[in-house]
Design a protein around this motif. Sequence first.
Motif, mmCIF file in Angstrom:
data_model
loop_
_atom_site.group_PDB
_atom_site.id
_atom_site.type_symbol
_atom_site.label_atom_id
_atom_site.label_comp_id
_atom_site.label_asym_id
_atom_site.label_seq_id
_atom_site.Cartn_x
_atom_site.Cartn_y
_atom_site.Cartn_z
ATOM 1 N N GLN A 220 0.846 -1.197 0.000
ATOM 2 C CA GLN A 220 0.000 0.000 0.000
ATOM 3 C C GLN A 220 0.881 1.246 0.000
ATOM 4 N N ILE A 221 0.527 2.242 -0.798
ATOM 5 C CA ILE A 221 1.293 3.486 -0.888
ATOM 6 C C ILE A 221 0.384 4.658 -0.539
ATOM 7 N N GLU A 222 0.826 5.470 0.423
ATOM 8 C CA GLU A 222 0.101 6.675 0.810
ATOM 9 C C GLU A 222 1.105 7.825 0.920
ATOM 10 N N TYR A 223 0.582 9.037 1.139
ATOM 11 C CA TYR A 223 1.418 10.233 1.088
ATOM 12 C C TYR A 223 1.181 11.141 2.293
ATOM 13 N N VAL A 224 2.244 11.791 2.721
ATOM 14 C CA VAL A 224 2.173 12.942 3.614
ATOM 15 C C VAL A 224 2.847 14.100 2.883
ATOM 16 N N ALA A 255 -6.638 12.678 5.783
ATOM 17 C CA ALA A 255 -7.508 11.690 6.418
ATOM 18 C C ALA A 255 -7.229 10.287 5.881
ATOM 19 N N THR A 256 -6.966 10.189 4.578
ATOM 20 C CA THR A 256 -6.692 8.883 3.965
ATOM 21 C C THR A 256 -5.445 8.249 4.552
ATOM 22 N N GLU A 295 -5.380 11.602 13.405
ATOM 23 C CA GLU A 295 -6.449 12.305 12.709
ATOM 24 C C GLU A 295 -5.851 13.265 11.698
ATOM 25 N N SER A 296 -6.615 13.565 10.666
ATOM 26 C CA SER A 296 -6.167 14.503 9.634
ATOM 27 C C SER A 296 -5.940 15.882 10.236
#
Length: 373
Positions: A220-224, A255-256, A295-296
Amino acid sequence: MLVSDFNFSLPEDLIAQSPPAIRGTSRMMHLDRATGTLKDDTFVNLPSYLHEGDLLILNDSRVIPARLYATRARSPHTQSSSPDPTGRIEVLLTQQLPGKEREDNIWSALVRPSRKIQPGEHLNFADETNAIALTAEVLTAGDFGERTLRFAPTAEPFHAILDSIGHMPLPPYIHRDDSGEDRTRYQTVYANQPGSAAAPTAGLHFTSEVLQALKSKGIQIEYVTLHVGLGTFQPVRATHLADIRLHAEHYTLTATTAAAINKALAEKRRIIAAGTTTTRTLEHCALISNGEPLESHSGQTSIFISPGHEFKIVQGLLTNFHLPQSTLIMLVSALAAQSRTPEQGRELILSAYRHAVEQRYRFFSYGDCMLIT
């Protein structure tokens, strides 16, 4: 610990001056924290070191052409359409600051030479036709060339002007002017949020093909977003680690990504950070959440991570090779020290760096990388 404890010998010819001819072809050293063993490999094989279910987090900040060249207006308090021909002033924009008025466009910057550039001074920034494109007033003066600038309103959008007259802010150890190639190569392929004064360099290795290979493996790939600011350009001037203070940098946790991290932690899946900027963002968010689910939110972080830090989120790190006695090699040593003493973590990283020098890895922003798992 002392800052000097993180020194190492680095031949100057190992400092990469340009990116590899083809993005993604850099070498990669793998450090297994459990065993302390090293393996030499290449970055394109990154997917083979990650597991199905791992969560990989990238920093999607976009580098702006933040290096500008100015001349002094003729009067410190009067703007002039005729630049003062006495010399060129280099201005590196490091972070946009909040203003009192809606139209305020205020930036922290590094100015060189800075001695004569004092509050009340006005600077002119010309385009390629020598017409003045931007004018800024110096509001405050700090140590080591730090200045606060307020740019006058312009008819054209400010960032459009930057794109036209600005230069990519290559770090000082790259001894050349920026080129057209740097507009794309000193930028990650997934850069999305403008604001950084330096690239999150671990991300420079990724290609769309590698990202797809990771996803195909079930990673899984997500971003900040963390906008790299002044701290990355300032050397450590303290003697003891306990005295180090970093400049604050702006970050955003969506949030994601927050939900993905919470789920991965609950399921005890590995979370791998691409880069020290990503690591600092995640560990700061863990610190302020105080054990509660993330939390976002957006905010500022000046977190300094050194051996002894107990990591709450990051269990693996992809990172480039860093400057001797820098806060970044201290952070990398902190991760290596998990399940070890701080001194053992530092020595493990310094041993890996000695191996990198012996094997002639390329160092720093355009250099090779190391994966720690």
